[in-house]
Design an enzyme around this catalytic site. Sequence first.
Site, PDB file in Angstrom:
ATOM      1  N   TRP A  97      15.965 -44.796  14.820  1.00 32.34           N
ATOM      2  CA  TRP A  97      16.356 -44.577  13.369  1.00 32.34           C
ATOM      3  C   TRP A  97      17.233 -45.573  13.015  1.00 32.34           C
ATOM      4  CZ3 TRP A  97      13.809 -40.820  11.138  1.00 32.34           C
ATOM      5  CH2 TRP A  97      13.458 -39.722  12.014  1.00 32.34           C
ATOM      6  N   TRP A 139      17.015 -37.508  10.708  1.00 34.61           N
ATOM      7  CA  TRP A 139      17.076 -36.158   9.997  1.00 34.61           C
ATOM      8  C   TRP A 139      18.197 -35.359  10.208  1.00 34.61           C
ATOM      9  CZ3 TRP A 139      17.235 -31.805  12.819  1.00 34.61           C
ATOM     10  CH2 TRP A 139      16.966 -31.796  14.327  1.00 34.61           C
ATOM     11  N   TRP A 194      14.294 -29.286   7.822  1.00 30.50           N
ATOM     12  CA  TRP A 194      14.502 -30.469   8.121  1.00 30.50           C
ATOM     13  C   TRP A 194      13.443 -31.266   9.225  1.00 30.50           C
ATOM     14  CZ3 TRP A 194      16.672 -34.492   5.798  1.00 30.50           C
ATOM     15  CH2 TRP A 194      17.434 -34.325   4.880  1.00 30.50           C
ATOM     16  N   TRP A 232       8.810 -16.672   5.790  1.00 28.95           N
ATOM     17  CA  TRP A 232       9.351 -18.076   6.439  1.00 28.95           C
ATOM     18  C   TRP A 232      10.577 -18.045   7.134  1.00 28.95           C
ATOM     19  CZ3 TRP A 232       6.980 -22.638   7.738  1.00 28.95           C
ATOM     20  CH2 TRP A 232       7.746 -23.771   8.011  1.00 28.95           C
ATOM     21  N   ASN A 275      13.665 -26.157  -4.560  1.00 26.13           N
ATOM     22  CA  ASN A 275      12.910 -26.217  -3.464  1.00 26.13           C
ATOM     23  C   ASN A 275      12.101 -27.565  -3.396  1.00 26.13           C
ATOM     24  OD1 ASN A 275      11.778 -24.929  -0.973  1.00 26.13           O
ATOM     25  ND2 ASN A 275      10.056 -24.928  -2.487  1.00 26.13           N
ATOM     26  N   GLU A 284       6.892 -17.329   1.508  1.00 25.00           N
ATOM     27  CA  GLU A 284       7.968 -17.943   1.760  1.00 25.00           C
ATOM     28  C   GLU A 284       9.223 -17.070   2.309  1.00 25.00           C
ATOM     29  OE1 GLU A 284       9.116 -20.155  -1.430  1.00 25.00           O
ATOM     30  OE2 GLU A 284       7.163 -21.694  -1.424  1.00 25.00           O
TER      31      GLU A 284
END
Length: 450
Positions: free
Chosen positions: A293, A346, A369, A265, A328, A262
């Site tokens: 959307w 989003w 996202w 990441w 998280n 992580e």
Amino acid sequence: MPTPVILWVRQDLRLRDQPALVAAAHEASVIPVYILDDDAPGTWRIGAAQRWYLHQALDAFAASLKDKGSRLILRQGDGVTVLKALMKDTGATRIHAIRHYEPWWRKAEEALGDALCLHDGNYLAPVEDITTGAGTQYKVYSSFWKALAEQMPPGDPLPVPHTIPAPEQWPASDTLADWKLLPTQPDWSTGFDIWDAGEDAAHRAVDRFARIADDYDGDRNLPSIEGTARLSPHLHFGEISPRDIWRTIDGRGQGVQTFRKELAWRDFTAGVIVELPDYADANGRPRFDQLRWRSSKSDLTAWQQGRTGYPIVDAGMRQLWTTGWIHNRVRMIVASFLVKHLLIDWREGEKWFWDCLVDADYGNNSVNWQWVAGTGVDSNMFSRIMAPLSQSERFDAAGYIRAFVPELRDVPDAAIHDPEEAGCKPNAYPAKIIGHREARERALAAVKNV
């Protein structure tokens, strides 16, 4: 006396493992400068919660410099313009800085030309070094991790310089209070007292996490316990370097390995925004431009305020507003709910997180996202829709819900994940904004056009 050099600090507010500082201190007297630049980022200027944390972080960093006989110069305006003016005023011909990858910083670094000497230090490895065979940035994390792991462990952190040579004359500086970074009317930051900013606080946080890191693989998913690292604000503002964290969180257990992936990441998301600098504004998969959307201000507001009728979602959104941070696992749940249950773009959630998170990072925020939304280059499938009620029960979120949704404090564990279904929903708590099955069917119907 040789002419001074400028140390341009941004999201690297530390003395330890600060290669730009070390290089500057070896060269000449040093003028450390932080510029509050709301011009270059445009719509991505730092949000309200970040400003609150920045105030604390700059205050702590200035104190650290003072202990070394130095000081922090504060200026406001376009970064390139301010730096060129400082060079002219002080006679400095060189600027040392740590390399950044946000698109506005890359443009600023290019505009400064040969006067700027860049150093790597905010990531586990230089982003340009971890590329595909074709020389491009990785767009799939698993492949990226494999390539990065071959270069790990990272090198040893650089020590704090013994001295930071001071110039004969200091340039003028703003005062931190002048910037009005803290909210006053009203002061919505009373719950932010969970954060202790600064380099020393960052190292204490790492030491705390090191004691529980072996259990991280399982505990990180349980919002009711302190199983996460809570290092993201310190990393974002550069109060500690990732390689310093890597070296401190030592061990080969699954928890440590999961955490290191992580940590990596962040490196991956930096590479994504290098390859796709407008990733915060554009779908990583252009075919999702066809997705229609919903535009519902009332639904968006209910989500922002934690009034959706889904306890785990509402607890997460209230934690975000109260503390400037969100667990998280719950981040994924609330993001999925907005995009798939409410079928809201989003980018609306991304903007809200940007304003409310103390750790809002351009690369992480946009990539995360788009991963949840299914629109990204390496992302979850849109058709994989998280079920918030079962997620809440599976990850034992009862205590977490009680902490942030006071209307449900007296609801028993067996019913707290879905008090409406159990028939014990308090009158003060809203009914579900939409049923799970109805929302799922609506989302799947919408994605058929993609």
